[in-house]
Design an enzyme around this catalytic site. Structure first.
Site, PDB file in Angstrom:
ATOM      1  N   GLU A 292     -24.551  -0.922   3.316  1.00 35.53           N
ATOM      2  CA  GLU A 292     -24.200  -2.299   2.927  1.00 35.53           C
ATOM      3  C   GLU A 292     -23.456  -3.015   4.048  1.00 35.53           C
ATOM      4  O   GLU A 292     -22.324  -3.439   3.882  1.00 35.53           O
ATOM      5  CB  GLU A 292     -23.310  -2.277   1.681  1.00 35.53           C
ATOM      6  N   GLY A 294     -22.129  -5.894   6.412  1.00 36.50           N
ATOM      7  CA  GLY A 294     -21.985  -7.346   6.402  1.00 36.50           C
ATOM      8  C   GLY A 294     -21.688  -7.792   7.816  1.00 36.50           C
ATOM      9  O   GLY A 294     -22.543  -8.283   8.549  1.00 36.50           O
ATOM     10  N   CYS A 361      -0.585 -28.355   7.331  1.00 36.48           N
ATOM     11  CA  CYS A 361       0.870 -28.413   7.269  1.00 36.48           C
ATOM     12  C   CYS A 361       1.479 -27.059   6.940  1.00 36.48           C
ATOM     13  O   CYS A 361       2.129 -26.901   5.902  1.00 36.48           O
ATOM     14  CB  CYS A 361       1.283 -29.470   6.263  1.00 36.48           C
TER      15      CYS A 361
HETATM   16  N1  LLP Z   1     -19.822  -3.236   0.471  1.00 29.49           N
HETATM   17  C1  LLP Z   1     -18.731  -3.497  -0.269  1.00 29.49           C
HETATM   18  C2  LLP Z   1     -18.636  -2.933  -1.616  1.00 29.49           C
HETATM   19  C3  LLP Z   1     -17.697  -4.290   0.261  1.00 29.49           C
HETATM   20  O1  LLP Z   1     -16.617  -4.537  -0.481  1.00 29.49           O
HETATM   21  C4  LLP Z   1     -17.818  -4.817   1.564  1.00 29.49           C
HETATM   22  C5  LLP Z   1     -16.759  -5.637   2.152  1.00 29.49           C
HETATM   23  C6  LLP Z   1     -18.989  -4.541   2.302  1.00 29.49           C
HETATM   24  C7  LLP Z   1     -19.964  -3.742   1.728  1.00 29.49           C
HETATM   25  C8  LLP Z   1     -19.236  -5.077   3.682  1.00 29.49           C
HETATM   26  O2  LLP Z   1     -18.304  -4.673   4.598  1.00 29.49           O
HETATM   27  P1  LLP Z   1     -18.544  -4.990   6.162  1.00 29.49           P
HETATM   28  O3  LLP Z   1     -19.777  -4.235   6.590  1.00 29.49           O
HETATM   29  O4  LLP Z   1     -18.717  -6.437   6.312  1.00 29.49           O
HETATM   30  O5  LLP Z   1     -17.309  -4.493   6.810  1.00 29.49           O
HETATM   31  N2  LLP Z   1     -12.501 -10.586   4.753  1.00 29.49           N
HETATM   32  C9  LLP Z   1     -12.336  -9.391   5.540  1.00 29.49           C
HETATM   33  C10 LLP Z   1     -13.348  -8.335   5.223  1.00 29.49           C
HETATM   34  C11 LLP Z   1     -13.407  -7.992   3.751  1.00 29.49           C
HETATM   35  C12 LLP Z   1     -14.448  -6.964   3.426  1.00 29.49           C
HETATM   36  C13 LLP Z   1     -14.611  -6.797   1.964  1.00 29.49           C
HETATM   37  N3  LLP Z   1     -15.653  -5.902   1.558  1.00 29.49           N
HETATM   38  C14 LLP Z   1     -12.326  -9.765   7.029  1.00 29.49           C
HETATM   39  O6  LLP Z   1     -12.438 -10.941   7.355  1.00 29.49           O
HETATM   40  O7  LLP Z   1     -12.162  -8.895   7.881  1.00 29.49           O
END
Ligand code: LLP
Length: 432
Positions: A292, A294, A361
């Site tokens: 998964e 992202g 602000c």
């Molecule tokens: N699968 C699940 C169940 C997740 O909760 C997440 C991310 C992913 C996959 C994808 O993770 P990635 O491959 O993108 O690391 N806002 C934060 C990151 C939060 C990630 C939350 N869950 C940031 O800007 O670093």
């Protein structure tokens, strides 16, 4: 980019090349693929998120290529960047989707995703969201608690639609990343411990409305080392083995996302090394692997372009005030994250040390602190790099600021994939 090319690039630009090679200086002008940032700013204004189609596709193809010998499905984690155009691009390239809300499910379906390529994660799925997943016929729910399993069972019974499920196991693994985005330890709200997971599987097999389909985990985000993934994989494999011994075979192993990328000078997660290790560890099993990712697919494929409004100096500090703020890109404020910032017109690096701040602000409204940067002037255009993941999606309308436009570059073409919001949009539905 090859290693020598990277080094040369870094020397020439003062950039550590955190970004995809789709973003480069060409004849002194910072460009996305074949278009200069200046031309994009002229056409779409600032602040605007600029994404490279080539970078997204190449990130996806690289991951898929390295997984070639493992039966697998890449379920892009919609939360990282949920623009419909980007979802449909990834869908056309062959991705499935990981969603965490009814809204994300709607987006994936609108982008044309086949329902049986969608996994639904998240600790707080509502009844309406579960119903939407059942109605769509998604691949599986990654169940995070006993209570959720009960609700899914009861909705599946009422709607007469059997639910495919996996239990999200909390492997109690430290992912060594920012505490806010570490999710695989027992102190975290996510998943259930292994023993409880086994109990839930046993319960699920007795229900005619539930189909045990897989075992899942997700231990955090921006993880740079491969070891935590091995610990997590060992844990879900051991659950799968135990289930097989109890004649409850599972078809899917979902290892979640979290593959770390370079923002400054970190070594990104060695994806090829990881997939080689996965191949070894999964040899002899008949499960299909789900990943998964992202950030790893879209992070380095986007920049936020912003214009300098003012340069302020006092006895202690310099401030470069730009037209993008914490509402547009929250990561620096929320996690203290580092994003490289470069000028649209190439010039010698490190003339000025300044905080790059937005117009909001709050003193927390910064994109960079004490940053060495070129001596910029009001009117200069800047690019905040590696902003393709968790950029626009985390933006807000705080201070009644319309959210930025989003554009997608493909070679010499550009498509407006989300127009800049208007103040009137922000007041829609309100009454004076
Ligand atoms: N699968 C699940 C169940 C997740 O909760 C997440 C991310 C992913 C996959 C994808 O993770 P990635 O491959 O993108 O690391 N806002 C934060 C990151 C939060 C990630 C939350 N869950 C940031 O800007 O670093």
């Amino acid at each position: 980019m090859s290693a020598p090319a990277k080094l040369e690039f870094a020397k020439r630009t003062g950039m550590s090349s955190s970004t995809s090679e789709a973003f480069q200086y060409r004849q002194g002008e910072f460009s996305c693929e074949e278009l200069t940032l200046a031309s994009l700013a002229e056409r779409f204004g600032t602040p605007t998120y600029v994404y490279s189609q080539a970078a997204i596709i190449s990130n996806f193809e690289r991951l898929r290529g390295s997984l070639a010998r493992i039966p697998s499905l890449i379920c892009y984690s919609v939360k990282a960047n949920s623009n419909l155009r980007i979802l449909s691009l990834l869908r056309q390239a062959g991705a499935g989707f990981d969603v965490v809300s009814g809204g994300e499910l709607s987006r994936a379906l609108r982008a044309g995703a086949a329902p049986d390529t969608i996994v639904f994660s998240g600790v707080g799925k509502t009844q309406a969201e579960i119903d939407a997943g059942l109605a769509a016929g998604i691949l599986m729910f990654n169940v995070e608690s006993a209570g959720e399993l009960e609700v899914i069972e009861s909705r599946a019974r009422t709607l007469q639609k059997p639910a495919r499920i996996s239990i999200r196991v909390n492997p109690d693994v430290e992912a060594r990343t920012h505490p806010y985005i570490s999710t695989g330890q027992i102190i975290h709200k996510f998943g259930v411990p292994k023993d409880e997971a086994l109990e839930l599987y046993r319960r699920a097999t007795h229900s005619p409305h539930l189909r045990v389909h897989g075992v899942a985990c997700h231990i955090g985000s921006q993880i740079l080392e491969v070891e935590p993934f091995w610990k997590a994989l060992e844990e879900i494999l051991s659950v799968a083995r135990q289930l097989a011994a109890e004649s409850i075979p599972v078809k899917l192993l979902d290892l979640g996302g979290g593959y770390g990328i370079r923002y400054a000078d970190e070594e990104p997660l060695d994806v090829e090394g990881m997939t080689r290790g996965l191949e070894e560890r999964l040899r002899g099993t008949s499960v299909q692997l789900i990943l998964e990712p992202g950030r790893a697919l879209v992070g380095n494929a986007g920049v936020l372009m912003t214009r300098v409004l003012y340069v302020k100096r006092n006895q202690r500090k310099n401030f470069v005030v730009v037209d993008a703020g914490m509402n547009d890109l929250m990561r620096p404020t929320l996690y203290g994250s580092y994003h490289e910032i470069v000028p649209a017109l190439e010039r010698p690096a490190e003339k000025l040390q300044a905080d790059v701040v937005g117009p909001l602000c709050e003193s927390g409204d910064f994109l960079a602190q004490d940053r060495d940067m070129p001596d910029v002037q009001p009117g200069d255009l800047l690019a905040v790099l590696t902003a393709g993941a968790y950029g626009f999606v985390l933006s807000s309308n705080y201070n009644t600021r319309p959210r930025p436009a989003e554009v997608l570059v493909h070679g010499g073409e550009v498509e407006l994939i989300r127009p800049r919001e208007k103040v009137a949009d922000l007041m829609a539905g309100e009454k004076a």
